[in-house]
Design an enzyme around this catalytic site. Sequence first.
Site, short mmCIF file in Angstrom:
data_model
loop_
_atom_site.label_atom_id
_atom_site.label_comp_id
_atom_site.label_asym_id
_atom_site.label_seq_id
_atom_site.Cartn_x
_atom_site.Cartn_y
_atom_site.Cartn_z
N VAL A 57 109.11 71.53 23.00
CA VAL A 57 110.05 71.47 24.11
C VAL A 57 110.77 70.13 24.07
O VAL A 57 110.13 69.07 24.00
CB VAL A 57 109.34 71.65 25.46
CG1 VAL A 57 110.33 71.53 26.61
CG2 VAL A 57 108.62 73.00 25.51
N ALA A 63 96.82 65.14 23.80
CA ALA A 63 97.79 64.28 24.48
C ALA A 63 98.41 64.99 25.67
O ALA A 63 98.64 64.38 26.73
CB ALA A 63 98.87 63.84 23.50
N ASP A 64 98.69 66.28 25.55
CA ASP A 64 99.32 67.01 26.65
C ASP A 64 98.44 67.02 27.89
O ASP A 64 98.93 66.91 29.03
CB ASP A 64 99.67 68.43 26.23
CG ASP A 64 98.49 69.21 25.66
OD1 ASP A 64 97.48 68.59 25.27
OD2 ASP A 64 98.58 70.46 25.59
N ASP A 116 96.82 74.64 32.64
CA ASP A 116 97.99 74.70 31.76
C ASP A 116 97.92 75.98 30.95
O ASP A 116 97.02 76.17 30.12
CB ASP A 116 98.03 73.48 30.84
CG ASP A 116 99.35 73.36 30.09
OD1 ASP A 116 100.15 74.32 30.11
OD2 ASP A 116 99.58 72.30 29.48
N THR A 162 99.22 77.91 24.51
CA THR A 162 98.54 78.62 23.43
C THR A 162 97.07 78.82 23.79
O THR A 162 96.51 79.90 23.62
CB THR A 162 98.66 77.83 22.12
OG1 THR A 162 100.03 77.56 21.86
CG2 THR A 162 98.07 78.61 20.96
#
Length: 263
Positions: A13, A113-114, A134, A137
């Site tokens: 993104v 990291a996300d 979240d 995937t």
Amino acid sequence: MLLAIDAGNTNVVFALVEVTAEAREIKARWRIATDPRRTADEYAVWLSQLLALEGYAREQVSAVVISTVVPRALHNLQVLASKYFGGEALIAGRAPLEWGVSIDVDEPASLGADRAVNTIAAHTLHAGDLIVIDFGTATTLDFSDYGGAYKGGIIAPGINLSLDALVAAAAKLPRIAIEAPAVNSVIGRNTVDQMNIGIYWGYIAMIEGLVAWMKAEVGRPVKVIATGGLATLFERHTSVFDAIEPDLTIQGLAIMWQRAHIH
């Protein structure tokens, strides 16, 4: 103007964010399928056209910041920043964009990291103990305490991944769209309805059950924040979410850059 890049396992993104001392406003966002082989030049051609369609030019981008869970994709994104945006990309988790929060788990370096960026963003936007869900995937449920410290979480297969595995392993099952079942009954009378019920309501049951167990273990009031493309799909049929933040990772990247360069 900040170009924030969130490289996930399925999509990358790109978001154009206007950052001031007081605010962060997402001006435009685009996504492309994750492919570690995609070169900086390929990204640049694609992105330059999209910037132009939105009325922006590459020269308006003053900084690039990247969060990635795909190490092989990082190099070409860094080349994109240096070659086409005139500066070195800043990487979430590295100086000067250190986390700035405690990662209180057994293996802090292994945290995606996300998930760290989401924790930072969630605590900037919401107070108290938080669970961030979240839908990507993988579906992750992450608990952070009222002080902002990341304390741990859960990783489950994402709903698309679950459906892909089911269809791949069962020869007679068709590919279906992920959507709320048209029937009210949870006893399906044909194959498609049965699959839809199992995938959709099964996923809601998993989320509600895991959140209930996490809350019971924490023992204090906990606010649940949902993010990811599929969060809104479940919102109508569960009360487990207290808030939905569709751009939480992008917001987190902007917050980290803002703290390092403005405040």
